[in-house]
Design an enzyme around this catalytic site. Sequence first.
Site, mmCIF file in Angstrom:
data_model
loop_
_atom_site.group_PDB
_atom_site.id
_atom_site.type_symbol
_atom_site.label_atom_id
_atom_site.label_comp_id
_atom_site.label_asym_id
_atom_site.label_seq_id
_atom_site.Cartn_x
_atom_site.Cartn_y
_atom_site.Cartn_z
ATOM 1 C CG HIS A 76 -1.870 -1.193 1.199
ATOM 2 N ND1 HIS A 76 -2.588 -1.565 2.300
ATOM 3 C CD2 HIS A 76 -2.141 -2.118 0.242
ATOM 4 C CE1 HIS A 76 -3.293 -2.666 2.017
ATOM 5 N NE2 HIS A 76 -3.024 -3.015 0.777
ATOM 6 C CG HIS A 233 -7.542 -2.983 -1.649
ATOM 7 N ND1 HIS A 233 -6.963 -1.937 -0.957
ATOM 8 C CD2 HIS A 233 -6.771 -4.058 -1.414
ATOM 9 C CE1 HIS A 233 -5.894 -2.374 -0.318
ATOM 10 N NE2 HIS A 233 -5.749 -3.666 -0.575
ATOM 11 C CG ASP A 237 -3.400 -5.037 -2.919
ATOM 12 O OD1 ASP A 237 -2.991 -4.208 -2.094
ATOM 13 O OD2 ASP A 237 -4.202 -5.960 -2.635
ATOM 14 C CG HIS A 260 -0.118 -9.618 -2.829
ATOM 15 N ND1 HIS A 260 -0.099 -8.284 -3.158
ATOM 16 C CD2 HIS A 260 -1.019 -9.743 -1.824
ATOM 17 C CE1 HIS A 260 -0.930 -7.618 -2.365
ATOM 18 N NE2 HIS A 260 -1.505 -8.485 -1.550
HETATM 19 ZN ZN LIG Z 1 -3.907 -4.585 -0.270
#
Ligand SMILES: [Zn+2]
Length: 294
Positions: A76, A233, A237, A260
């Site tokens: 973030h 969001h 990311d 991720h």
């Molecule tokens: Zn996040």
Amino acid sequence: MRLQTTLGRTISVSGVGLHSGRAVRATLRPAPAGRGIAFVRTDVGVVIPALAEEAGRLEYATSLGEPGREVGTIEHLLSAAVGLGLDNLTVEIDGPEVPILDGSSAPWVAEIRKAGLVSLGSAARPFAVTSTLSVHGEEGKWIEIRPSKELRVSYSIDFPNPAIGRQSISLVLTPDVYADHLAPARTFGFLAEYDYLRSKGLAQGASEENCIVVGDSDVMNGSLRFADEFVRHKTLDLVGDLALVGRPVVGHVVAHRAGHALHTALARKIRQAAASEHLRRSEPVHESVALAGR
Ligand SMILES: [Zn+2]
């Protein structure tokens, strides 16, 4: 041509780590041109550059470095930095994880904007991809970057939970678009996974104040900031994980149900493409040296 930037002054922010639950203080300091973004664990004396090859654990957050000496949940803060066009930055932190704050990157954006950006005396080095690079994950998850004149990010998600469902977004990223459309979007967690995460030593700092709590069919803690806050969001990311390329990226990033692990795998691929592009461009020099030696 854009000049490289750094922070106008030092910023300090305190808070709790989402997964570790540890109270930490992060101090963001200006850094010289060419330095890029690096983390310094002041409690264990380790410097970790924010580059894809340093990526460590990627479950539920992105961490850099080796276990015991790592910095967790970096995405973030990195997202806010590169989203606003901040190229060079040193982040000193006295614990294992970046503070989660309200679960979005808006508090980082506010702090960085208060400090302001200053231009340095060197040109920024954006890398524009010249061919499509793709990474495929399991269960039809994928991400790719296609050649494009500008940085565009398109993201789609499809969760079985009816509180989220299918959402998609596509944006050309500029600092203002980033600050208005992505930065306020908060991280989210499923109530059904909470006990499991706690048992794995994760989510120790999670609270209703720092994430959207998703129940079986509803959001459990108040109203959303955007109707499609979840996909925003995920895009936030992605911007943070792509910071691990280590220089601005130009291309159209398209992600479908990624996370991720896929984000950072793409960042690694882009770094490799940038390195081989650099080699290819230097080839004529090597060739002429080889010819001269004959
Ligand atoms: Zn996040």
